[in-house]
Design a protein around this motif. Structure first.
Motif, PDB file in Angstrom:
ATOM      1  N   UNK A   4       6.776   0.340  -7.382  1.00  0.00           N
ATOM      2  CA  UNK A   4       5.615   0.000  -7.537  1.00  0.00           C
ATOM      3  C   UNK A   4       5.051  -0.888  -6.805  1.00  0.00           C
ATOM      4  N   UNK A   5       6.175  -1.669  -6.338  1.00  0.00           N
ATOM      5  CA  UNK A   5       5.810  -3.013  -5.381  1.00  0.00           C
ATOM      6  C   UNK A   5       7.098  -3.255  -4.439  1.00  0.00           C
ATOM      7  N   UNK A   6       6.617  -3.781  -3.174  1.00  0.00           N
ATOM      8  CA  UNK A   6       7.601  -4.354  -2.461  1.00  0.00           C
ATOM      9  C   UNK A   6       7.178  -5.542  -1.480  1.00  0.00           C
ATOM     10  N   UNK A   7       8.109  -6.121  -0.855  1.00  0.00           N
ATOM     11  CA  UNK A   7       7.654  -7.555  -0.214  1.00  0.00           C
ATOM     12  C   UNK A   7       7.329  -6.927   1.159  1.00  0.00           C
ATOM     13  N   UNK A   8       6.271  -7.226   1.780  1.00  0.00           N
ATOM     14  CA  UNK A   8       5.642  -6.649   3.133  1.00  0.00           C
ATOM     15  C   UNK A   8       5.261  -7.894   3.894  1.00  0.00           C
ATOM     16  N   UNK A   9       5.990  -8.760   4.701  1.00  0.00           N
ATOM     17  CA  UNK A   9       5.915  -9.507   5.285  1.00  0.00           C
ATOM     18  C   UNK A   9       5.290 -10.791   4.307  1.00  0.00           C
ATOM     19  N   UNK A  10       4.186 -11.343   4.567  1.00  0.00           N
ATOM     20  CA  UNK A  10       3.765 -12.593   3.778  1.00  0.00           C
ATOM     21  C   UNK A  10       2.884 -11.826   2.443  1.00  0.00           C
ATOM     22  N   UNK A  11       2.711 -10.549   2.599  1.00  0.00           N
ATOM     23  CA  UNK A  11       2.237  -9.934   1.280  1.00  0.00           C
ATOM     24  C   UNK A  11       2.929  -9.093   0.610  1.00  0.00           C
ATOM     25  N   UNK A  12       2.535  -8.652  -0.528  1.00  0.00           N
ATOM     26  CA  UNK A  12       3.056  -7.565  -1.518  1.00  0.00           C
ATOM     27  C   UNK A  12       2.333  -6.287  -1.357  1.00  0.00           C
ATOM     28  N   UNK A  13       3.040  -5.223  -1.322  1.00  0.00           N
ATOM     29  CA  UNK A  13       2.766  -3.915  -1.228  1.00  0.00           C
ATOM     30  C   UNK A  13       2.752  -3.418  -2.767  1.00  0.00           C
ATOM     31  N   UNK A  14       1.446  -3.065  -3.057  1.00  0.00           N
ATOM     32  CA  UNK A  14       1.291  -2.515  -4.454  1.00  0.00           C
ATOM     33  C   UNK A  14       0.813  -1.266  -4.546  1.00  0.00           C
ATOM     34  N   UNK A  15       1.264  -0.348  -5.560  1.00  0.00           N
ATOM     35  CA  UNK A  15       0.564   0.891  -6.033  1.00  0.00           C
ATOM     36  C   UNK A  15      -0.540   0.681  -6.980  1.00  0.00           C
TER      37      UNK A  15
END
Length: 194
Positions: A4-15
């Protein structure tokens, strides 16, 4: 990470939106930037970011139904292009689980089912031929690669077993190897549909 989430550079990828939108969330301001939105009838299965945060791989389940098979895409955040990595529908290969980017970010490792066996394959982020990495009955699922690319970790799922049917005479084994079955139900007293 990645479900439901993953670290994406300086941001967090969220569904969000009940699995129908991927956003990048700034952990400091909690502001969201929409990156992918899918039709209400579909749903996301899983999403992962490349180590540098420039690419996102995600699986979409058409029709939103519970299925093991998905369509796989890579979004390049630099130019906004989306590439479908799923094998053509005309082949016997089906995406079983989203994988992960390789450490250098040039390809994706994922699970494909081919000839009723689920193994790991690698494909370039721009698409192309699938290179098989694991062999055997599997199922080999949910791969992840170490940051230096020296280790590939995955789940060989054995939480299910062969399919059996039982009646007053006893039990009969219907399969000899692990299979994915959902919504198993008897069609008639002599027939089980899986």
């Amino acid at each position: 990470p990645g479900v439901a989430y993953d670290v994406c550079g300086e941001q967090i990828l969220v569904s969000t939106r009940v699995g129908r939108e991927l956003v990048l969330r700034d952990p400091n301001t909690l502001r969201d930037e929409s990156v992918v939105r899918i039709p209400d009838a579909d749903r996301f299965r899983r999403a992962r970011c490349s180590l540098d945060g420039r690419r996102i791989v995600y699986a979409r389940v058409p029709g939103g139904s519970f299925r093991h098979l998905s369509e796989l895409f890579v979004l390049d955040r630099n130019d906004g292009t989306t590439t479908q990595l799923s094998p053509p529908a005309s082949t016997d290969m089906k995406v079983t689980s989203v994988g992960t980017f390789t450490h250098e970010g040039r390809s994706v490792v994922l699970s494909l089912t081919k000839e009723q066996k689920t193994n790991l394959f690698e494909v370039a982020v721009k698409g192309g031929a699938f290179r098989q990495l694991t062999f055997g009955d599997g199922p080999d699922l949910w791969p992840d690669e170490s940051g230096d690319g020296k280790l590939l970790v995955y789940d060989r799922d054995s939480t299910s077993g062969p399919l059996f049917v039982s009646d007053e005479r006893g039990s009969t084994q219907l399969t000899r190897r692990l299979e994915f079955y959902t919504r198993i139900r008897p069609a008639t007293p002599d027939l089980v549909i899986a």
